[in-house]
Design a protein around this motif. Structure first.
Motif, PDB file in Angstrom:
ATOM      1  N   ALA A   1       0.867  -1.139   0.191  1.00 15.53           N
ATOM      2  CA  ALA A   1       0.082   0.020  -0.064  1.00 15.53           C
ATOM      3  C   ALA A   1       0.708   1.252  -0.102  1.00 15.53           C
ATOM      4  O   ALA A   1       1.771   1.513   1.008  1.00 15.53           O
ATOM      5  N   ALA A   2       0.648   1.917  -0.975  1.00 16.62           N
ATOM      6  CA  ALA A   2       1.705   3.277  -1.074  1.00 16.62           C
ATOM      7  C   ALA A   2       0.906   4.113  -2.080  1.00 16.62           C
ATOM      8  O   ALA A   2      -0.083   3.752  -2.818  1.00 16.62           O
ATOM      9  N   PRO A   3       1.217   5.407  -2.263  1.00 20.10           N
ATOM     10  CA  PRO A   3       0.430   6.246  -3.116  1.00 20.10           C
ATOM     11  C   PRO A   3       0.462   5.847  -4.503  1.00 20.10           C
ATOM     12  O   PRO A   3      -0.188   6.113  -5.281  1.00 20.10           O
ATOM     13  N   SER A   4       1.699   5.369  -5.034  1.00 18.94           N
ATOM     14  CA  SER A   4       1.786   5.128  -6.446  1.00 18.94           C
ATOM     15  C   SER A   4       1.040   3.626  -6.571  1.00 18.94           C
ATOM     16  O   SER A   4       1.178   2.823  -6.007  1.00 18.94           O
ATOM     17  N   VAL A   5       0.449   3.739  -7.825  1.00 15.99           N
ATOM     18  CA  VAL A   5      -0.096   2.430  -8.182  1.00 15.99           C
ATOM     19  C   VAL A   5       0.939   1.292  -8.155  1.00 15.99           C
ATOM     20  O   VAL A   5       0.537   0.078  -8.065  1.00 15.99           O
ATOM     21  N   ARG A   6       1.962   1.270  -8.780  1.00 19.18           N
ATOM     22  CA  ARG A   6       2.994   0.527  -8.828  1.00 19.18           C
ATOM     23  C   ARG A   6       3.429  -0.279  -7.459  1.00 19.18           C
ATOM     24  O   ARG A   6       3.665  -1.264  -7.442  1.00 19.18           O
ATOM     25  N   ASP A   7       3.123   0.710  -6.641  1.00 17.01           N
ATOM     26  CA  ASP A   7       3.684   0.121  -5.374  1.00 17.01           C
ATOM     27  C   ASP A   7       2.407  -0.550  -4.467  1.00 17.01           C
ATOM     28  O   ASP A   7       2.361  -0.888  -3.240  1.00 17.01           O
ATOM     29  N   ARG A   8       1.204  -0.684  -5.176  1.00 12.57           N
ATOM     30  CA  ARG A   8       0.116  -1.393  -4.579  1.00 12.57           C
ATOM     31  C   ARG A   8       0.119  -3.121  -4.532  1.00 12.57           C
ATOM     32  O   ARG A   8      -0.968  -3.602  -4.985  1.00 12.57           O
TER      33      ARG A   8
ATOM     34  N   GLU B   1      -1.178  -3.149 -14.296  1.00 10.67           N
ATOM     35  CA  GLU B   1      -0.029  -2.220 -14.825  1.00 10.67           C
ATOM     36  C   GLU B   1       1.139  -2.893 -14.734  1.00 10.67           C
ATOM     37  O   GLU B   1       1.939  -2.524 -15.532  1.00 10.67           O
ATOM     38  N   LEU B   2       1.621  -3.764 -13.715  1.00  4.13           N
ATOM     39  CA  LEU B   2       3.141  -4.339 -13.669  1.00  4.13           C
ATOM     40  C   LEU B   2       3.194  -5.516 -14.718  1.00  4.13           C
ATOM     41  O   LEU B   2       4.038  -5.661 -15.299  1.00  4.13           O
ATOM     42  N   THR B   3       1.926  -6.019 -15.222  1.00  4.52           N
ATOM     43  CA  THR B   3       2.063  -6.932 -16.360  1.00  4.52           C
ATOM     44  C   THR B   3       2.339  -6.168 -17.718  1.00  4.52           C
ATOM     45  O   THR B   3       3.074  -6.881 -18.396  1.00  4.52           O
ATOM     46  N   GLU B   4       2.026  -4.873 -17.910  1.00  4.20           N
ATOM     47  CA  GLU B   4       2.214  -4.101 -18.996  1.00  4.20           C
ATOM     48  C   GLU B   4       3.676  -3.295 -18.976  1.00  4.20           C
ATOM     49  O   GLU B   4       4.340  -3.270 -19.766  1.00  4.20           O
TER      50      GLU B   4
ATOM     51  N   ASP C   1       6.375 -11.312 -25.751  1.00  2.00           N
ATOM     52  CA  ASP C   1       5.620 -10.542 -26.844  1.00  2.00           C
ATOM     53  C   ASP C   1       5.998  -8.980 -26.267  1.00  2.00           C
ATOM     54  O   ASP C   1       7.082  -8.635 -25.609  1.00  2.00           O
ATOM     55  N   ILE C   2       5.404  -7.924 -27.184  1.00  2.00           N
ATOM     56  CA  ILE C   2       5.422  -6.769 -26.730  1.00  2.00           C
ATOM     57  C   ILE C   2       4.163  -6.205 -25.879  1.00  2.00           C
ATOM     58  O   ILE C   2       2.954  -6.540 -26.565  1.00  2.00           O
ATOM     59  N   SER C   3       4.303  -5.815 -24.886  1.00  2.00           N
ATOM     60  CA  SER C   3       3.101  -5.164 -24.280  1.00  2.00           C
ATOM     61  C   SER C   3       2.404  -4.147 -24.802  1.00  2.00           C
ATOM     62  O   SER C   3       2.973  -3.342 -25.750  1.00  2.00           O
ATOM     63  N   GLN C   4       1.216  -3.802 -24.584  1.00  2.00           N
ATOM     64  CA  GLN C   4       0.495  -2.752 -25.106  1.00  2.00           C
ATOM     65  C   GLN C   4       1.154  -1.450 -25.150  1.00  2.00           C
ATOM     66  O   GLN C   4       1.003  -0.329 -25.536  1.00  2.00           O
ATOM     67  N   ALA C   5       1.952  -1.186 -23.800  1.00  4.02           N
ATOM     68  CA  ALA C   5       2.689  -0.101 -23.065  1.00  4.02           C
ATOM     69  C   ALA C   5       4.051  -0.112 -24.285  1.00  4.02           C
ATOM     70  O   ALA C   5       4.748   0.821 -24.125  1.00  4.02           O
TER      71      ALA C   5
END
Length: 173
Positions: free
Chosen positions: A60-67, A94-97, A159-163
């Motif tokens: 749990a943190a402010p950034s989505v990455r840290d959730r 998000e981390l999958t991408e 593969d290449i992610s959507q990102a």
């Protein structure tokens, strides 16, 4: 030579070396998501390390990455901070991408000596101990050094992610 380098949990004893590395990253135009004023004083550095531990444990943190639960490790040699790695114990959409299970950085003056390859190998061992059979890693298509590091550790391009990130799966054994 990386024979003496090792993976450690972030520790206050590396404060000065971490600050020197942070300066190197900033001089190279690379962002470590922490600013010198935030960690320059020993008490502030202590608080920042505690926040890293807490955020990793609870995911749990402010950034989505840290959730997501994660662990932060540092790569050190002879008391010198050389780099860092993050092991995400679960993947979010998000981390999958963009990000995957493992991300890593080596300070500019320590690059080109095999530290990234050895660091990733050590974190893959830790990932196996945490119950992951394989780990997703992503990198920019033009990051040839990172592609080599991942492939040296058994990474297979999926593969290449959507990102727009190359996605590799690495065995943890």
């Amino acid at each position: 030579m990386v024979s003496e380098a090792r993976l450690v949990v972030p520790d206050e004893s590396y404060h000065e070396s971490f600050l020197a590395a942070l300066h190197e990253f900033q001089e190279a135009g690379e962002d470590l998501e922490v600013r010198m004023p935030e960690v320059a004083e020993p008490a502030a550095f202590h608080d920042w390390l505690e926040h890293l531990r807490w955020a990793g444990l609870v995911g749990a943190a402010p950034s989505v990455r840290d959730r997501t639960p994660h662990r932060i490790y540092w790569w050190v040699e002879a008391g010198r901070f050389l780099g860092r790695a993050r092991l995400n114990l679960r993947l979010t959409p998000e981390l999958t991408e963009f990000g995957g299970h493992i991300g890593y950085d080596i300070r500019p003056t320590a690059r080109g000596r095999g530290h990234a390859t050895a660091l990733l190998r050590a974190v893959l061992d830790t990932a196996r101990e945490a119950g992951l059979d394989r780990a997703l890693l992503t990198c920019a298509p033009d990051n040839h050094a990172s592609k080599r590091v991942i492939e040296r550790n058994g990474g297979v391009l999926a593969d290449i992610s959507q990102a727009g990130r190359l996605r590799y799966w690495c065995p943890t054994s």
